[in-house]
Write an enzyme that holds these catalytic residues in place. Structure first.
Site, PDB file in Angstrom:
ATOM      1  N   ASP A 198     -15.680  22.674  20.807  1.00 25.57           N
ATOM      2  CA  ASP A 198     -14.435  22.635  20.042  1.00 25.57           C
ATOM      3  C   ASP A 198     -14.470  23.942  19.266  1.00 25.57           C
ATOM      4  OD1 ASP A 198     -12.651  22.391  17.821  1.00 25.57           O
ATOM      5  OD2 ASP A 198     -12.476  20.286  18.354  1.00 25.57           O
ATOM      6  N   HIS A 199     -13.681  24.917  19.695  1.00 30.01           N
ATOM      7  CA  HIS A 199     -13.916  26.268  19.148  1.00 30.01           C
ATOM      8  C   HIS A 199     -13.647  26.361  17.649  1.00 30.01           C
ATOM      9  CE1 HIS A 199      -9.556  26.992  19.653  1.00 30.01           C
ATOM     10  NE2 HIS A 199      -9.707  27.996  18.828  1.00 30.01           N
ATOM     11  N   HIS A 261      -9.412  19.569  17.442  1.00 26.80           N
ATOM     12  CA  HIS A 261      -9.618  20.469  16.294  1.00 26.80           C
ATOM     13  C   HIS A 261      -9.334  19.792  14.948  1.00 26.80           C
ATOM     14  CE1 HIS A 261      -9.787  23.209  19.542  1.00 26.80           C
ATOM     15  NE2 HIS A 261      -8.516  23.542  19.588  1.00 26.80           N
TER      16      HIS A 261
HETATM   17  C1  BG6 Z   1      -6.417  25.710  21.685  1.00 27.00           C
HETATM   18  C2  BG6 Z   1      -5.104  25.121  22.123  1.00 27.00           C
HETATM   19  O1  BG6 Z   1      -7.440  24.760  21.744  1.00 27.00           O
HETATM   20  O2  BG6 Z   1      -6.283  26.162  20.347  1.00 27.00           O
HETATM   21  C3  BG6 Z   1      -3.977  26.136  21.999  1.00 27.00           C
HETATM   22  O3  BG6 Z   1      -5.199  24.691  23.476  1.00 27.00           O
HETATM   23  C4  BG6 Z   1      -3.932  26.696  20.598  1.00 27.00           C
HETATM   24  O4  BG6 Z   1      -2.725  25.555  22.330  1.00 27.00           O
HETATM   25  C5  BG6 Z   1      -5.314  27.178  20.175  1.00 27.00           C
HETATM   26  O5  BG6 Z   1      -3.002  27.764  20.589  1.00 27.00           O
HETATM   27  C6  BG6 Z   1      -5.315  27.573  18.722  1.00 27.00           C
HETATM   28  O6  BG6 Z   1      -6.531  28.193  18.429  1.00 27.00           O
HETATM   29  P1  BG6 Z   1      -6.648  29.202  17.219  1.00 27.00           P
HETATM   30  O7  BG6 Z   1      -8.094  29.553  17.192  1.00 27.00           O
HETATM   31  O8  BG6 Z   1      -5.742  30.349  17.507  1.00 27.00           O
HETATM   32  O9  BG6 Z   1      -6.203  28.422  16.018  1.00 27.00           O
END
Ligand code: BG6
Length: 509
Positions: A198-199, A261
């Site tokens: 989960d980045h 997230h």
């Molecule tokens: C991803 C989603 O996991 O997270 C995308 O699939 C989204 O739709 C992105 O744009 C948002 O990531 P960040 O790091 O830009 O907030």
């Protein structure tokens, strides 16, 4: 390839050198968007920071027919385009000089035979056992295919070196699928070999939530239902769905961002202090938060959730089309691009405190933040005129783009009268540390190579997240479910107001 010559970059300020065993990193889906935009640039930056082990090799696996040389070109071009730092050509060529490419179907035994030979050759060239990390960054329908094929090819276990699998999101699209995928993955790997990404957990500001809560004594006495009135978690984006209609129209905002997230942000905010920061102690506490959230009942879903879909509008000063006019989206699509929920965490610490979660595409701006609003003071002794500016204190953890934390306080406006106005005390990463935060994927890839699982989601967490979201997904999938429209570039659908309990307000996006 050996990276011993690259060494730590004296100018690098991000990731320090941590011990990492010699590693072969295999990326499945090596020509895909994620690999090109995020993974390859992250690996380059790790090389640049001197964070990779002395012996490190990269192997790309994908279906397209490509030579090693052609893939090296693709990788170099992606890194030049997407790296957060302008690439140093000598580090880049050091990293890519022996990059290999394996072409083949993800279910074909032949692909894994070729891969196995490559891994053995690289291990033999290093002259010492090399860990293997398999990064599954393919379309999700291939996750179980690849895991099964790695198992069948005898690549999933070893007595001599560590073998690990990093699995991208989405981990299933429902509770039933997540359970099935967990069962398949855990029939081949043990849980300690699995790193579900989960980045958001790789973001510095997200990890800082733990530092803020558990390295400062001043917050803990306030961190409960007695002092906190409500919590708002916002993950707003100004972008639309870009070229991802194929994925997004089946996912929608709830599955795309809330289930993973936002639930993770909620657990970090609500968890009890862990005994240690070991992977299992932290994740044990996080999963307890999820267990404390009741499964929404079908009859209450209208009261605790609101969705929406963007129509045409203006974003970044230019006119943009509505969701249904986006390329690849069916013109009668019922997919939500906005989701807002009101949840309760039913435990001793949080009973009765509403947690508002809100996310959406094509909103007024990109902002991810957590706002904790304290209860108002019980009595104001100031005369009416002075009391007007008094607001409950708010602690805002800004995850992005302005990374930092701010605390609003009531302060006296200078002058003869007792007039109060909110002021902010602010901590900003950029000015406090004078360094650029590493990309989330850099930290996460490095942690997976080190076998450090604290910032990855455990099997029981993923299932608990789906248990909460599943009934909402089902209720929203009915053709008759309301789908309010909102103008692109706006604050989202007006209907979201209805979620707020008396006296609460959405923060401006
Ligand atoms: C991803 C989603 O996991 O997270 C995308 O699939 C989204 O739709 C992105 O744009 C948002 O990531 P960040 O790091 O830009 O907030």
């Amino acid at each position: 390839m050996t990276l011993t010559g690259i060494g730590p970059n004296p100018l690098a300020q991000g990731l320090e050198r941590l011990p990492v065993a010699p590693t072969n990193l295999v990326i499945f889906g090596a020509t895909g968007d994620l690999a090109r935009r995020k993974l390859l640039p992250a690996i380059y930056n790790l090389a640049h920071e001197g964070a990779l082990p002395g012996f490190f090799n990269l192997i790309g696996v994908s279906r397209g027919e490509l030579t090693h040389e052609a893939y090296r070109e693709i990788a170099a071009e992606s890194i030049r385009r997407f790296s957060r730092t302008p690439p140093d050509e000598s580090v880049l060529s050091g990293l890519l000089s022996e990059l290999r490419y394996v072409s083949g179907g993800f279910g074909d035994a032949e692909t894994y035979a070729t891969l196995s030979t490559a891994l053995e050759e690289l291990g033999a060239a290093a002259g010492e056992p090399m860990s293997r990390v398999f990064y599954l960054s393919t379309a999700p329908e291939y996750f179980s295919v690849i895991v099964g094929a790695l198992g069948a090819a005898g690549l999933a276990q070893s007595q001599e070196f560590d073998v690990r699998a990093i699995i991208e999101k989405p981990f299933g699209t429902s509770l039933a699928e997540a359970r099935q995928l967990n069962a398949e993955v855990l029939s081949v790997f043990t849980e300690s070999q699995v790193f579900r990404i989960d980045h958001y957990l790789g973001k510095e500001t997200v990890q800082n939530m733990l530092a803020f809560r558990f390295a400062n004594g001043m917050f803990e006495p306030l961190w409960n239902r007695n002092y906190i009135a409500n919590v708002q978690i916002t993950a707003a984006e100004d972008i639309g769905i870009e070229s991802r209609a194929g994925y997004y129209d089946h996912a929608g905002a709830l599955r795309d961002l809330v289930e993973n997230h936002m639930m993770q942000l909620l657990t970090l905010l609500c968890m009890e202090p862990p005994v240690t920061f070991s992977a299992d102690d932290v994740r044990d506490e996080k999963v307890k938060v999820l267990h404390a959230i009741r499964t929404p009942r079908s009859e209450e879903i209208d009261q605790i959730s609101v969705r929406g879909q963007y129509g045409p509008g203006v974003s970044g000063g230019r006119p943009v089309v509505g969701y249904r006019e986006e390329e690849g989206v069916p013109e009668d699509s019922h997919t939500e691009t906005f989701a807002a929920l009101r949840l309760l965490v039913d435990n001793w610490r949080w009973a009765g405190v509403p947690f508002y979660l809100r996310t959406g595409k094509r909103l007024a701006r990109k902002i991810t933040e957590i706002a904790v609003t304290l209860r108002p003071v019980p009595h104001l002794a100031f005369e009416q005129e002075g009391s007007l500016g008094v607001r409950p204190n708010q602690l805002v953890m800004a995850i992005q783009p302005n990374e930092g934390v701010s605390l609003s306080l009531g302060a006296k406006i200078p002058g003869p009268r007792m007039r109060i106005r909110p002021v902010n005390m602010e901590f900003l990463y950029g000015t406090a540390f004078l360094s650029q935060s590493p990309e989330a994927y850099e930290r996460l890839i490095l942690d997976a190579m080190r076998g450090e699982a604290t910032l990855f989601t455990r099997n029981d967490e993923v299932e608990a997240q789906w248990r909460i979201c599943d009934p909402i997904v089902s209720a929203w999938s009915g053709a008759s479910a309301a789908l309010p429209q909102y103008e692109a570039g706006s604050q989202g659908p007006a209907e979201a107001q209805a979620l707020l309990l008396e006296g609460h307000q959405w923060r401006a996006i």
